[in-house]
Design an enzyme around this catalytic site. Structure first.
Site, mmCIF file in Angstrom:
data_model
loop_
_atom_site.group_PDB
_atom_site.id
_atom_site.type_symbol
_atom_site.label_atom_id
_atom_site.label_comp_id
_atom_site.label_asym_id
_atom_site.label_seq_id
_atom_site.Cartn_x
_atom_site.Cartn_y
_atom_site.Cartn_z
ATOM 1 N N SER A 188 39.481 41.223 31.514
ATOM 2 C CA SER A 188 40.018 40.096 32.283
ATOM 3 C C SER A 188 39.331 39.941 33.622
ATOM 4 O O SER A 188 39.920 39.369 34.536
ATOM 5 C CB SER A 188 41.507 40.312 32.503
ATOM 6 O OG SER A 188 41.713 41.539 33.181
ATOM 7 N N CYS A 223 35.726 36.935 30.214
ATOM 8 C CA CYS A 223 35.535 38.382 30.262
ATOM 9 C C CYS A 223 35.937 38.879 28.882
ATOM 10 O O CYS A 223 37.131 39.002 28.590
ATOM 11 C CB CYS A 223 36.390 39.031 31.339
ATOM 12 S SG CYS A 223 36.253 40.834 31.326
#
Lengths: 91, 196
Positions: free
Chosen positions: B108, B104
């Site tokens: 995250s 990502c």
């Protein structure tokens, strides 16, 4: 214009730090931050998109200095203020 | 609200102040926070990811459904994907000559419900910046070497779409039970930083 959170492809962050024990949280306060966010999201105070946006509002220099959960704390404090979470008598 | 001071004092103190203020405002209690984290940690386990993969290895029809519609297939196993918001699950299959890696870059995002809490490296600036530019270098730091003939696809997660890697079934496991197969699946194998 991309903001600092848009890290894909940036140079200079060095090698990965891979921990052997990989604790979910490194300090008790980090677990608290995670729990507060989970609680407020599920209670509908704000959406995941709003949380993400709040993270991305962090000034770039602070963002780079901050640890992962320090960024979350910044976003939490900002959303709690903006959404008036503390102003409304709950339940 | 006056007692929320942004960016002052240590993080631990700021959190303490925040919890106190939320309690005073009757938004939540410490007990509810503890219960919330326990509920999360007890349900979000990489074993969920392992179960999904093992089923896909033994059941080609399930595998087909899993790759077509991750959410529906995971629901068949009774696994609840939604952890704090509904997300779309896309499962990407490793095959001979083809490897998948998940990142990502923006923050995250990660299928928490299937993998458990994400490790610190997944959320680090180094992983986020490098996985898309130098996936082979990143994999090497995990001790994962792929041949030059293996194509690597890197999937960048978003708040709406989460990815899960379906690793290749290891050789020599023809007789293994589904449970034994599930036990072979590692968390890193489901992210794509390791082979299974």
């Amino acid at each position: 214009m991309s903001r600092i959170h848009d890290m894909g492809g940036l140079h200079g962050f060095g090698p990965l730090e891979i921990e052997s024990d990989e604790p979910a949280f490194h300090h008790e306060w980090e677990a608290r931050v995670f729990a507060i966010n989970r609680f407020l999201l599920r209670a509908g105070w704000y959406t995941l998109d709003e949380f993400r946006d709040a993270l991305e509002q962090m000034p770039p220099a602070e963002y780079l200095e901050a640890s992962y959960y320090e960024r979350w704390l910044f976003a939490l404090e900002s959303l709690i203020r903006r959404k008036g979470v503390l102003d409304v008598p709950g339940r | 609200m006056s007692h929320v001071h942004e960016a002052s004092g240590s993080a631990a103190n700021r959190v303490k102040t925040l919890v106190g203020a939320l309690e005073d405002a009757h938004v939540l209690t410490e007990r509810e926070l503890d219960a919330s984290i326990e509920a999360f940690l007890s349900r979000a386990q990489p074993a969920n990811g392992g179960r999904i993969v093992a089923r896909a290895w033994v059941d080609p029809e399930f595998r087909r459904r899993l790759l077509a519609d991750g959410n529906a297939a995971v629901a068949e196993l009774g696994i609840d994907l939604a952890h704090w918001a509904p997300v779309k699950l896309r499962v990407v299959a490793n095959e001979p000559g083809r490897h998948n890696l998940i990142v990502c870059t923006l923050c995250s995002c990660y299928p928490l419900a299937l993998l458990g809490p994400s490790p610190a490296w997944y959320k680090s600036n180094a992983y986020r910046s490098r996985a898309v530019r130098d996936p082979r270098g990143v994999l090497a730091e995990f001790g994962t070497q792929l041949g030059d003939d293996v194509e690597i696809t890197v999937w960048d997660s978003t708040a709406e779409v989460r990815y899960l890697v379906l690793p290749q079934r290891p050789a020599g496991t023809k007789r293994a039970t589904e449970d034994a197969l599930a036990a072979l699946v590692t968390r890193n194998g489901l992210i794509g930083t390791a082979l299974v």
